[in-house]
Design a protein around this motif. Structure first.
Motif, PDB file in Angstrom:
ATOM      1  N   TRP A  53       0.816  -1.208   0.000  1.00 21.02           N
ATOM      2  CA  TRP A  53       0.000   0.000   0.000  1.00 21.02           C
ATOM      3  C   TRP A  53       0.855   1.267   0.000  1.00 21.02           C
ATOM      4  O   TRP A  53       0.486   2.255  -0.647  1.00 21.02           O
ATOM      5  CB  TRP A  53      -0.978   0.008   1.185  1.00 21.02           C
TER       6      TRP A  53
ATOM      7  N   LEU B 237       0.754   4.056  -2.837  1.00 28.46           N
ATOM      8  CA  LEU B 237       0.493   5.444  -2.465  1.00 28.46           C
ATOM      9  C   LEU B 237       1.504   6.371  -3.141  1.00 28.46           C
ATOM     10  O   LEU B 237       1.134   7.418  -3.690  1.00 28.46           O
ATOM     11  CB  LEU B 237       0.563   5.597  -0.946  1.00 28.46           C
TER      12      LEU B 237
ATOM     13  N   VAL C 139      -6.516   4.131  -3.930  1.00 24.83           N
ATOM     14  CA  VAL C 139      -5.844   4.273  -2.635  1.00 24.83           C
ATOM     15  C   VAL C 139      -6.790   3.851  -1.508  1.00 24.83           C
ATOM     16  O   VAL C 139      -6.407   3.119  -0.590  1.00 24.83           O
ATOM     17  CB  VAL C 139      -5.365   5.722  -2.429  1.00 24.83           C
TER      18      VAL C 139
ATOM     19  N   THR D 141      -5.607   0.306   0.730  1.00 21.45           N
ATOM     20  CA  THR D 141      -4.887   0.769   1.914  1.00 21.45           C
ATOM     21  C   THR D 141      -5.564   0.190   3.154  1.00 21.45           C
ATOM     22  O   THR D 141      -6.791   0.119   3.210  1.00 21.45           O
ATOM     23  CB  THR D 141      -4.907   2.313   1.990  1.00 21.45           C
TER      24      THR D 141
ATOM     25  N   ALA E 214      -3.657   8.306   4.305  1.00 17.37           N
ATOM     26  CA  ALA E 214      -3.285   8.133   2.901  1.00 17.37           C
ATOM     27  C   ALA E 214      -4.050   9.104   2.003  1.00 17.37           C
ATOM     28  O   ALA E 214      -3.487   9.679   1.060  1.00 17.37           O
ATOM     29  CB  ALA E 214      -3.543   6.688   2.462  1.00 17.37           C
TER      30      ALA E 214
ATOM     31  N   MET F 107      -2.699  12.032  -0.437  1.00 17.28           N
ATOM     32  CA  MET F 107      -3.091  12.135  -1.835  1.00 17.28           C
ATOM     33  C   MET F 107      -3.555  13.541  -2.185  1.00 17.28           C
ATOM     34  O   MET F 107      -3.339  14.028  -3.299  1.00 17.28           O
ATOM     35  CB  MET F 107      -4.206  11.135  -2.153  1.00 17.28           C
TER      36      MET F 107
END
Length: 412
Positions: free
Chosen positions: A5, A9, A123, A127, A135, A139
């Protein structure tokens, strides 16, 4: 999933950064492009608003369909489809000399868009649950960083060449996003054997979740409050006395101020939201953003205006990441692609309406009054968060989704 993850990311952050940079290189200067390159002299505010808004109307209408395909076939194919399509269309813009043809190309850009929402959904789905809010905040800095670099590149290119040349830069940079998605993005959590849902069923399922519908409304209001100013800022800077030759570069600096603030504060809001609750962060961001906009009514100097835009951005940086994190909390994992497709539809409708209404308002009232309207919208949204007891609803739905609980708000 846990071993990949962070890699995903990083990869998707880079892809969204390049995609947002490509957008920000050329799109904020549409009003100047229409005037200087396409010969629009009359009703420039209205032409600017329509040119901004028509793309997002098309995107709003098609995005639930793309979201349905994303849940069936995966988010990565949506990244690839959108990235290569947008690269081609930015290139086409370089050759356009008629404003009506330009509008048609903008419509196709809306129909084939979707890179950023697909990346966010990817994501959110790939995640670990306890890391999702953080996360998504990270982003949001990708788009913000692109919004810093893009206007500066676009301003420099426009200053030394022309606004038309900026579309070539956009085409090349968004092509990088498509290549990154093709060769480096990895996706795990989707089931291709499941039947593809119909948009009507998705809307019905979403409507059965009041917390999710409130979040869609807030996302739309927040986006509208930003986009209502998008076509007016270059014109407003001209009204401040900025020369036409440096208007694009000056606009780029002002656009970048909000992006710099977002890069600084979004991760901090994400960490604080994980501890204090994203409903609290959402409320603070809306109140601070609303007051920050209203204060811009009183500023008439270019430097002071840029500083105040930066201060506004520090608060607004917490709004949309909080909304996205709360959407993850209130929906079933199998519905996330469609949920973010509907979220994109809501924000794109707001993105469409904002520039059009902003252009109309700018034609009939002083632009500084639009800042007051903008701030009022954000304050109304903040009141909505409190009066609808949104955070309590989110917690209730999240508890219903916990293992061993029966989920009654959605039908998987």
């Amino acid at each position: 999933m846990r071993f990949s993850w962070k890699r995903n990311l990083i990869v998707l952050w880079v892809g969204v950064f390049f995609c947002s940079t490509a957008y920000s290189i050329s799109i904020p200067f549409l009003s100047i492009f229409l005037s200087d390159q396409l010969g629009v002299k009359n009703h420039l505010e209205i032409w600017s608003g329509v040119s901004f808004g028509i793309t997002f109307l098309a995107s709003a209408l098609i995005s639930p369909y793309w979201g349905s395909l994303a849940d069936k076939y995966g988010r990565k194919p949506m990244l690839i489809r959108s990235g290569f399509s947008l690269a081609a269309l930015y290139l086409v813009n370089f050759f356009v000399h008629d404003p009506y043809v330009f509008i048609i190309v903008r419509i196709f850009q809306g129909l084939l868009a979707g890179f950023v929402p697909a990346a966010i959904a990817m994501v959110a789905t790939n995640t670990p649950e306890e890391k999702t809010g953080y996360a998504l905040s990270i982003m949001s800095t990708a788009g913000a960083t692109g919004s810093i670099i893009g206007p500066l590149i676009g301003g420099v290119v426009s200053f030394y060449s022309s606004n038309r040349s900026a579309f070539l830069f956009s085409a090349v940079i968004v092509l990088v996003s498509a290549l990154i998605a093709t060769f480096f993005a990895k996706e795990e959590n989707y089931d291709r054997s499941a039947p593809r849902s119909h948009v009507r069923d998705d809307i019905r399922e979403a409507a059965a979740n009041p917390a999710f519908m409130t979040l869609l409304m807030l996302a739309g209001l927040a986006t509208f409050s930003v986009m209502i100013l998008e076509p007016l800022l270059p014109i407003y800077l001209l009204d401040m006395g900025i020369s036409r030759n440096s208007a694009s570069l000056s606009s780029g600096i002002v656009f970048s101020a909000v992006g710099i603030a977002t890069v600084i504060m979004a991760p901090q809001w994400g960490r604080l939201g994980s501890r204090k609750g994203f409903g609290f962060i959402l409320f603070i961001g809306l109140v601070g953003g609303g007051i920050g906009n209203i204060l811009q009514y009183f500023v008439s100097g270019y430097v002071e205006f840029a500083i105040l835009r930066f201060a506004y951005g520090l608060f607004y940086a917490g709004v949309l990441p909080s909304v996205n994190a709360m959407i993850v909390q209130v929906i079933d994992p199998g519905f996330r692609g469609r949920a973010f497709g509907l979220n994109q539809a809501a924000t794109q409708l707001a993105t469409m309406a904002g520039p059009i209404i902003g252009g109309l308002l700018g034609a009939f009232i002083p632009i500084r009054w639009v800042f007051v309207i903008n701030g009022g919208i954000l304050l109304v949204a903040a009141v909505l968060v409190k009066t609808r007891k949104l955070e309590a609803k989110v917690e209730a739905v999240e508890a219903a989704h916990a293992p061993g609980q029966t989920v009654t708000l959605e039908n998987p």
